[in-house]
Motif scaffolding. Structure first.
Motif, PDB file in Angstrom:
ATOM      1  N   ASP A 183      -5.210 -10.627 -10.497  1.00  0.00           N
ATOM      2  CA  ASP A 183      -4.590  -9.394 -10.994  1.00  0.00           C
ATOM      3  C   ASP A 183      -4.187  -8.462  -9.852  1.00  0.00           C
ATOM      4  OD1 ASP A 183      -4.984 -10.400 -13.512  1.00  0.00           O
ATOM      5  OD2 ASP A 183      -6.683  -9.081 -14.002  1.00  0.00           O
ATOM      6  N   VAL A 184      -5.046  -8.372  -8.821  1.00  0.00           N
ATOM      7  CA  VAL A 184      -4.739  -7.521  -7.664  1.00  0.00           C
ATOM      8  C   VAL A 184      -3.516  -8.086  -6.935  1.00  0.00           C
ATOM      9  CG1 VAL A 184      -5.584  -6.655  -5.454  1.00  0.00           C
ATOM     10  CG2 VAL A 184      -7.137  -6.759  -7.409  1.00  0.00           C
ATOM     11  N   ALA A 185      -3.486  -9.393  -6.761  1.00  0.00           N
ATOM     12  CA  ALA A 185      -2.358 -10.034  -6.084  1.00  0.00           C
ATOM     13  C   ALA A 185      -1.066  -9.799  -6.862  1.00  0.00           C
ATOM     14  CB  ALA A 185      -2.623 -11.525  -5.920  1.00  0.00           C
ATOM     15  N   ASN A 186      -1.105  -9.934  -8.175  1.00  0.00           N
ATOM     16  CA  ASN A 186       0.087  -9.705  -9.000  1.00  0.00           C
ATOM     17  C   ASN A 186       0.540  -8.255  -8.924  1.00  0.00           C
ATOM     18  OD1 ASN A 186       0.274 -12.361  -9.831  1.00  0.00           O
ATOM     19  ND2 ASN A 186      -0.988 -12.025 -11.652  1.00  0.00           N
ATOM     20  N   HIS A 187      -0.413  -7.329  -8.897  1.00  0.00           N
ATOM     21  CA  HIS A 187      -0.094  -5.904  -8.833  1.00  0.00           C
ATOM     22  C   HIS A 187       0.697  -5.573  -7.569  1.00  0.00           C
ATOM     23  CE1 HIS A 187      -0.588  -1.575  -9.388  1.00  0.00           C
ATOM     24  NE2 HIS A 187      -0.937  -1.519  -8.108  1.00  0.00           N
ATOM     25  N   PHE A 188       0.302  -6.164  -6.434  1.00  0.00           N
ATOM     26  CA  PHE A 188       0.950  -5.860  -5.163  1.00  0.00           C
ATOM     27  C   PHE A 188       2.066  -6.840  -4.812  1.00  0.00           C
ATOM     28  CE2 PHE A 188      -3.112  -3.642  -4.661  1.00  0.00           C
ATOM     29  CZ  PHE A 188      -2.645  -2.399  -4.274  1.00  0.00           C
ATOM     30  N   GLY A 189       2.235  -7.863  -5.629  1.00  0.00           N
ATOM     31  CA  GLY A 189       3.305  -8.827  -5.381  1.00  0.00           C
ATOM     32  C   GLY A 189       3.071  -9.697  -4.170  1.00  0.00           C
ATOM     33  N   VAL A 190       1.810 -10.035  -3.930  1.00  0.00           N
ATOM     34  CA  VAL A 190       1.472 -10.916  -2.810  1.00  0.00           C
ATOM     35  C   VAL A 190       0.740 -12.138  -3.348  1.00  0.00           C
ATOM     36  CG1 VAL A 190       1.344  -9.058  -1.101  1.00  0.00           C
ATOM     37  CG2 VAL A 190      -0.709  -9.697  -2.369  1.00  0.00           C
ATOM     38  N   ASP A 191       0.563 -13.118  -2.480  1.00  0.00           N
ATOM     39  CA  ASP A 191      -0.117 -14.340  -2.866  1.00  0.00           C
ATOM     40  C   ASP A 191      -1.612 -14.092  -3.061  1.00  0.00           C
ATOM     41  OD1 ASP A 191      -1.313 -17.103  -2.621  1.00  0.00           O
ATOM     42  OD2 ASP A 191       0.824 -17.562  -2.419  1.00  0.00           O
ATOM     43  N   LYS A 192      -2.222 -14.884  -3.905  1.00  0.00           N
ATOM     44  CA  LYS A 192      -3.657 -14.780  -4.200  1.00  0.00           C
ATOM     45  C   LYS A 192      -4.492 -14.952  -2.929  1.00  0.00           C
ATOM     46  CE  LYS A 192      -7.192 -17.515  -6.419  1.00  0.00           C
ATOM     47  NZ  LYS A 192      -7.464 -18.709  -7.185  1.00  0.00           N
ATOM     48  N   CYS A 193      -4.059 -15.878  -2.045  1.00  0.00           N
ATOM     49  CA  CYS A 193      -4.839 -16.116  -0.828  1.00  0.00           C
ATOM     50  C   CYS A 193      -4.799 -14.905   0.111  1.00  0.00           C
ATOM     51  CB  CYS A 193      -4.381 -17.380  -0.116  1.00  0.00           C
ATOM     52  SG  CYS A 193      -2.748 -17.289   0.599  1.00  0.00           S
ATOM     53  N   THR A 194      -3.740 -14.093   0.034  1.00  0.00           N
ATOM     54  CA  THR A 194      -3.650 -12.881   0.849  1.00  0.00           C
ATOM     55  C   THR A 194      -4.761 -11.911   0.478  1.00  0.00           C
ATOM     56  OG1 THR A 194      -1.259 -13.123   1.037  1.00  0.00           O
ATOM     57  CG2 THR A 194      -2.158 -10.944   1.488  1.00  0.00           C
ATOM     58  N   VAL A 195      -4.952 -11.715  -0.807  1.00  0.00           N
ATOM     59  CA  VAL A 195      -5.996 -10.801  -1.285  1.00  0.00           C
ATOM     60  C   VAL A 195      -7.370 -11.398  -1.010  1.00  0.00           C
ATOM     61  CG1 VAL A 195      -6.922  -9.620  -3.311  1.00  0.00           C
ATOM     62  CG2 VAL A 195      -4.453  -9.834  -3.027  1.00  0.00           C
ATOM     63  N   SER A 196      -7.497 -12.696  -1.161  1.00  0.00           N
ATOM     64  CA  SER A 196      -8.778 -13.359  -0.901  1.00  0.00           C
ATOM     65  C   SER A 196      -9.168 -13.217   0.570  1.00  0.00           C
ATOM     66  CB  SER A 196      -8.672 -14.833  -1.292  1.00  0.00           C
ATOM     67  OG  SER A 196      -9.900 -15.472  -1.091  1.00  0.00           O
ATOM     68  N   ARG A 197      -8.192 -13.409   1.481  1.00  0.00           N
ATOM     69  CA  ARG A 197      -8.468 -13.244   2.919  1.00  0.00           C
ATOM     70  C   ARG A 197      -8.836 -11.802   3.236  1.00  0.00           C
ATOM     71  NH1 ARG A 197      -3.688 -16.307   3.888  1.00  0.00           N
ATOM     72  NH2 ARG A 197      -2.676 -14.342   4.414  1.00  0.00           N
ATOM     73  N   LEU A 198      -8.151 -10.869   2.583  1.00  0.00           N
ATOM     74  CA  LEU A 198      -8.459  -9.456   2.781  1.00  0.00           C
ATOM     75  C   LEU A 198      -9.898  -9.162   2.384  1.00  0.00           C
ATOM     76  CD1 LEU A 198      -7.674  -6.500   3.341  1.00  0.00           C
ATOM     77  CD2 LEU A 198      -6.843  -6.390   0.991  1.00  0.00           C
ATOM     78  N   ARG A 199     -10.311  -9.668   1.233  1.00  0.00           N
ATOM     79  CA  ARG A 199     -11.688  -9.456   0.765  1.00  0.00           C
ATOM     80  C   ARG A 199     -12.699 -10.064   1.736  1.00  0.00           C
ATOM     81  NH1 ARG A 199     -13.175 -12.038  -4.779  1.00  0.00           N
ATOM     82  NH2 ARG A 199     -12.860 -13.862  -3.486  1.00  0.00           N
ATOM     83  N   THR A 200     -12.412 -11.278   2.203  1.00  0.00           N
ATOM     84  CA  THR A 200     -13.314 -11.948   3.144  1.00  0.00           C
ATOM     85  C   THR A 200     -13.425 -11.165   4.438  1.00  0.00           C
ATOM     86  OG1 THR A 200     -12.741 -14.099   2.214  1.00  0.00           O
ATOM     87  CG2 THR A 200     -13.727 -14.095   4.401  1.00  0.00           C
ATOM     88  N   ARG A 201     -12.293 -10.717   4.966  1.00  0.00           N
ATOM     89  CA  ARG A 201     -12.305  -9.949   6.213  1.00  0.00           C
ATOM     90  C   ARG A 201     -13.063  -8.643   6.026  1.00  0.00           C
ATOM     91  NH1 ARG A 201      -6.956  -9.668   8.052  1.00  0.00           N
ATOM     92  NH2 ARG A 201      -6.611  -7.801   6.842  1.00  0.00           N
ATOM     93  N   TYR A 202     -12.893  -8.004   4.869  1.00  0.00           N
ATOM     94  CA  TYR A 202     -13.609  -6.753   4.611  1.00  0.00           C
ATOM     95  C   TYR A 202     -15.115  -6.998   4.549  1.00  0.00           C
ATOM     96  CZ  TYR A 202     -15.133  -2.423   2.478  1.00  0.00           C
ATOM     97  OH  TYR A 202     -15.789  -1.256   2.221  1.00  0.00           O
ATOM     98  N   GLN A 203     -15.520  -8.102   3.942  1.00  0.00           N
ATOM     99  CA  GLN A 203     -16.944  -8.426   3.859  1.00  0.00           C
ATOM    100  C   GLN A 203     -17.524  -8.707   5.245  1.00  0.00           C
ATOM    101  OE1 GLN A 203     -16.804 -11.674   1.078  1.00  0.00           O
ATOM    102  NE2 GLN A 203     -16.982 -10.342  -0.714  1.00  0.00           N
ATOM    103  N   GLN A 204     -16.729  -9.318   6.125  1.00  0.00           N
ATOM    104  CA  GLN A 204     -17.208  -9.658   7.465  1.00  0.00           C
ATOM    105  C   GLN A 204     -17.222  -8.462   8.405  1.00  0.00           C
ATOM    106  OE1 GLN A 204     -14.504 -12.761   8.634  1.00  0.00           O
ATOM    107  NE2 GLN A 204     -15.669 -14.364   7.583  1.00  0.00           N
TER     108      GLN A 204
END
Length: 91
Positions: free
Chosen positions: A27-48
């Motif tokens: 849903d976040v990826a669709n909202h911003f018009g980016v790929d799902k993996c982009t948001v997933s990488r963002l979340r991973t980087r934020y966690q790290q």
């Protein structure tokens, strides 16, 4: 994992807020018009790292200061027929 393409720092922070609020990655990826993996990488980087900012990257070091760069630009505009060697000699 470098810069997350397609998302400015402000948009990355908004996306992280949505993820923290429990919104699914799709849903976040669709909202911003980016790929799902982009948001997933963002979340991973934020966690790290705990940050949404770009990571520092290696690259060629600057040889001139900002002041010298301004002088070079000003000289090249003022003296259009000077060669680069002559401008460099003036530094």
């Amino acid at each position: 994992m470098g810069r997350v393409p397609g998302l400015t720092l402000e948009r990355r922070q908004q996306a992280l807020g949505m993820l923290v609020a429990g919104m699914p990655v799709n849903d976040v990826a669709n909202h911003f018009g980016v790929d799902k993996c982009t948001v997933s990488r963002l979340r991973t980087r934020y966690q790290q790292t705990g940050s949404a900012k770009d990571r520092l990257r290696s690259g060629r070091l600057k040889k001139t200061t900002k002041r010298e760069n301004n002088y070079i630009m000003m000289s090249s505009r003022r003296h259009q027929f000077w060669t680069s060697g002559k401008i460099a000699a003036m530094l």
